[in-house]
Scaffold this motif. Structure first.
Motif, PDB file in Angstrom:
ATOM      1  N   GLU A   1     -56.296   3.000 -26.365  1.00 38.55           N
ATOM      2  CA  GLU A   1     -57.290   4.016 -25.985  1.00 38.55           C
ATOM      3  C   GLU A   1     -56.623   5.355 -25.659  1.00 38.55           C
ATOM      4  O   GLU A   1     -57.284   6.397 -25.641  1.00 38.55           O
ATOM      5  CB  GLU A   1     -58.129   3.538 -24.791  1.00 38.55           C
ATOM      6  N   ASN A   2     -55.319   5.349 -25.453  1.00 45.86           N
ATOM      7  CA  ASN A   2     -54.583   6.584 -25.157  1.00 45.86           C
ATOM      8  C   ASN A   2     -54.102   7.295 -26.425  1.00 45.86           C
ATOM      9  O   ASN A   2     -53.519   8.380 -26.336  1.00 45.86           O
ATOM     10  CB  ASN A   2     -53.374   6.282 -24.266  1.00 45.86           C
ATOM     11  N   LEU A   3     -54.314   6.675 -27.583  1.00 40.03           N
ATOM     12  CA  LEU A   3     -53.872   7.262 -28.853  1.00 40.03           C
ATOM     13  C   LEU A   3     -55.044   7.924 -29.563  1.00 40.03           C
ATOM     14  O   LEU A   3     -56.132   7.357 -29.639  1.00 40.03           O
ATOM     15  CB  LEU A   3     -53.277   6.187 -29.764  1.00 40.03           C
ATOM     16  N   ASN A   4     -54.803   9.093 -30.109  1.00 37.46           N
ATOM     17  CA  ASN A   4     -55.801   9.787 -30.909  1.00 37.46           C
ATOM     18  C   ASN A   4     -55.599   9.377 -32.363  1.00 37.46           C
ATOM     19  O   ASN A   4     -54.501   9.517 -32.909  1.00 37.46           O
ATOM     20  CB  ASN A   4     -55.636  11.302 -30.745  1.00 37.46           C
ATOM     21  N   GLN A   5     -56.652   8.880 -33.002  1.00 33.70           N
ATOM     22  CA  GLN A   5     -56.550   8.426 -34.389  1.00 33.70           C
ATOM     23  C   GLN A   5     -56.237   9.554 -35.365  1.00 33.70           C
ATOM     24  O   GLN A   5     -55.804   9.301 -36.480  1.00 33.70           O
ATOM     25  CB  GLN A   5     -57.836   7.703 -34.813  1.00 33.70           C
ATOM     26  N   ASN A   6     -56.432  10.789 -34.972  1.00 32.32           N
ATOM     27  CA  ASN A   6     -56.156  11.926 -35.852  1.00 32.32           C
ATOM     28  C   ASN A   6     -54.744  12.470 -35.699  1.00 32.32           C
ATOM     29  O   ASN A   6     -54.328  13.338 -36.464  1.00 32.32           O
ATOM     30  CB  ASN A   6     -57.170  13.041 -35.609  1.00 32.32           C
ATOM     31  N   ASP A   7     -54.006  11.985 -34.710  1.00 35.12           N
ATOM     32  CA  ASP A   7     -52.638  12.440 -34.481  1.00 35.12           C
ATOM     33  C   ASP A   7     -51.646  11.518 -35.195  1.00 35.12           C
ATOM     34  O   ASP A   7     -51.965  10.381 -35.540  1.00 35.12           O
ATOM     35  CB  ASP A   7     -52.297  12.430 -32.982  1.00 35.12           C
ATOM     36  N   SER A   8     -50.443  12.026 -35.379  1.00 32.51           N
ATOM     37  CA  SER A   8     -49.344  11.194 -35.895  1.00 32.51           C
ATOM     38  C   SER A   8     -48.628  10.559 -34.714  1.00 32.51           C
ATOM     39  O   SER A   8     -48.563  11.137 -33.631  1.00 32.51           O
ATOM     40  CB  SER A   8     -48.361  12.051 -36.690  1.00 32.51           C
ATOM     41  N   HIS A   9     -48.100   9.370 -34.949  1.00 36.60           N
ATOM     42  CA  HIS A   9     -47.414   8.638 -33.887  1.00 36.60           C
ATOM     43  C   HIS A   9     -46.131   8.031 -34.444  1.00 36.60           C
ATOM     44  O   HIS A   9     -46.058   7.692 -35.625  1.00 36.60           O
ATOM     45  CB  HIS A   9     -48.296   7.515 -33.340  1.00 36.60           C
TER      46      HIS A   9
ATOM     47  N   PHE B   1     -57.356   2.463 -36.844  1.00 33.33           N
ATOM     48  CA  PHE B   1     -56.293   3.373 -37.256  1.00 33.33           C
ATOM     49  C   PHE B   1     -55.923   3.128 -38.715  1.00 33.33           C
ATOM     50  O   PHE B   1     -56.138   2.035 -39.244  1.00 33.33           O
ATOM     51  CB  PHE B   1     -55.041   3.174 -36.394  1.00 33.33           C
TER      52      PHE B   1
END
Length: 164
Positions: free
Chosen positions: A93-101, A126
């Motif tokens: 829930e802390n990750l944005n699906q539109n960001d790169s990780h 994701f």
């Protein structure tokens, strides 16, 4: 000319040719026999023929990386269901699906860790991701092909052995 052709993940346009190569490879067929059947069954005449035909049948509807990953997803779901008593992931829930990780494994089991992470992220909405895999894990070309079909790219290591 593509300078990364030998190390980059395969593209959709390469899937059919790679799968054709894998189904024609006796080492792949032998590996499947070893995984699926006890040693006595592997001695049955024509078992290689039947396993190869079953493999061709299973792969006939795979033409893209997404097709391949859907089959891989089903296999991983079975692995989780049949061999893991408890599996959970926290913090998505802390990750944005539109960001790169960038995810870094502790190297306990580089391929299984990545596969479990990919499965859980995919099930959570994701996109699937690329995985760096050292060439020391790919002694056989067909192993490299399987990894590269699953969005892996190869890192050439300078050492000659797995430990190096």
């Amino acid at each position: 000319m593509d300078p990364f052709k030998d190390i980059r993940p395969y593209t959709d346009s390469e899937v059919d040719q790679v799968l054709q190569s894998l189904t024609s490879n006796a080492s792949v067929v032998n590996a499947l026999i070893g995984l699926q059947f006890p040693s006595i069954v592997s001695k049955i005449p024509f078992i290689k023929f039947f396993v190869k035909q079953k493999l061709i049948s299973k792969l006939k509807n795979i033409h893209t990386i997404d097709d391949y990953q859907n089959v891989f997803k089903s296999l991983m779901e079975n692995v989780v269901q049949e061999s893991i008593s408890k599996f959970s992931v926290n913090g998505l829930e802390n990750l944005n699906q539109n960001d790169s990780h960038l995810f870094i494994s502790n190297h306990r089991d580089i391929s299984l860790d990545a596969a479990l992470l990919a499965l859980n992220l995919y099930q959570s909405g994701f996109k699937t991701f690329n995985i760096a895999v050292g060439n020391n894990l790919m002694e056989e070309r067909w192993a490299s092909d399987l990894f590269r079909l699953n969005k892996s790219f190869v890192i050439h290591r300078s050492g000659g052995t797995k430990k190096e």
